[in-house]
Design an enzyme around this catalytic site. Sequence first.
Site, PDB file in Angstrom:
ATOM      1  N   CYS A   1       0.755  -1.054   0.057  1.00 20.80           N
ATOM      2  CA  CYS A   1      -0.083   0.081   0.021  1.00 20.80           C
ATOM      3  C   CYS A   1       0.881   1.200   0.018  1.00 20.80           C
ATOM      4  O   CYS A   1       1.559   1.558   0.929  1.00 20.80           O
ATOM      5  CB  CYS A   1      -0.951  -0.047   1.148  1.00 20.80           C
TER       6      CYS A   1
ATOM      7  N   GLU B   1      -3.855   1.366  -6.353  1.00 23.12           N
ATOM      8  CA  GLU B   1      -2.924   0.202  -6.701  1.00 23.12           C
ATOM      9  C   GLU B   1      -2.886   0.614  -8.309  1.00 23.12           C
ATOM     10  O   GLU B   1      -3.774   0.888  -9.124  1.00 23.12           O
ATOM     11  CB  GLU B   1      -3.328  -1.051  -6.187  1.00 23.12           C
TER      12      GLU B   1
END
Length: 226
Positions: A2, A105
Amino acid sequence: MCGRYTITVTLEELMVRYMIGVTNIPYHRPKYNVAPGQMVPAVISDGRTNRLGELRWGLIPSWAKDEKIGSRLLNARAETAADKPAFRGPLRTKRCLVPADGFYEWRTEPDGSRQPLRIVLRGGGIFSMAGLYETWTAPDGRRISTVTILTTEPNELMAPIHNRMPVILRPEDEALWLDRSVRDPEALRHLYTPYPASELEAYPVGKAVGSVKADDPSLIEPLAKS
């Protein structure tokens, strides 16, 4: 991993969501592209109540010689955190919640290009990523409080996008994660289960999010279909 996320709500919304009475955050504005090294809101428990403050993203272990190590410790693998020198202490005594309402992402496309996507709760809302925090004292006496975000295996939604995803806690599990009396890592292991894919959705956004300097509402707008 992340490496970017969003927290676009107001300070008042955060305080209501986490039942915060007072906070030492002087000012909070919506953030559309939170990046490593920035100050981020986080929730900890003092054993009686929840407290909301700011931590620098990128954990600096208490024993570190140089604060630059923080840039390499943005995430901690949940499955092995209990065995890693940088994380095993905080996992026992310094756990926190990192509020978010989305994370980014990058998916590799068939032509080799990388398409950014924003992953959010279906229906929207704030969710809590599991974090660990630490306070490091610099040689010159500065005290720097930092945080890392735990990651786990991807669910069915995330698997085609990336091989890791943040540990997202269900609201009913947040109190356990914050409970400072719980020091056995095994008592927390069941929380690392990937968040259900059916409760998340992903949508493509513009590539401007790739710049850490970019931070405005346009970044979270769905990419127009060609």
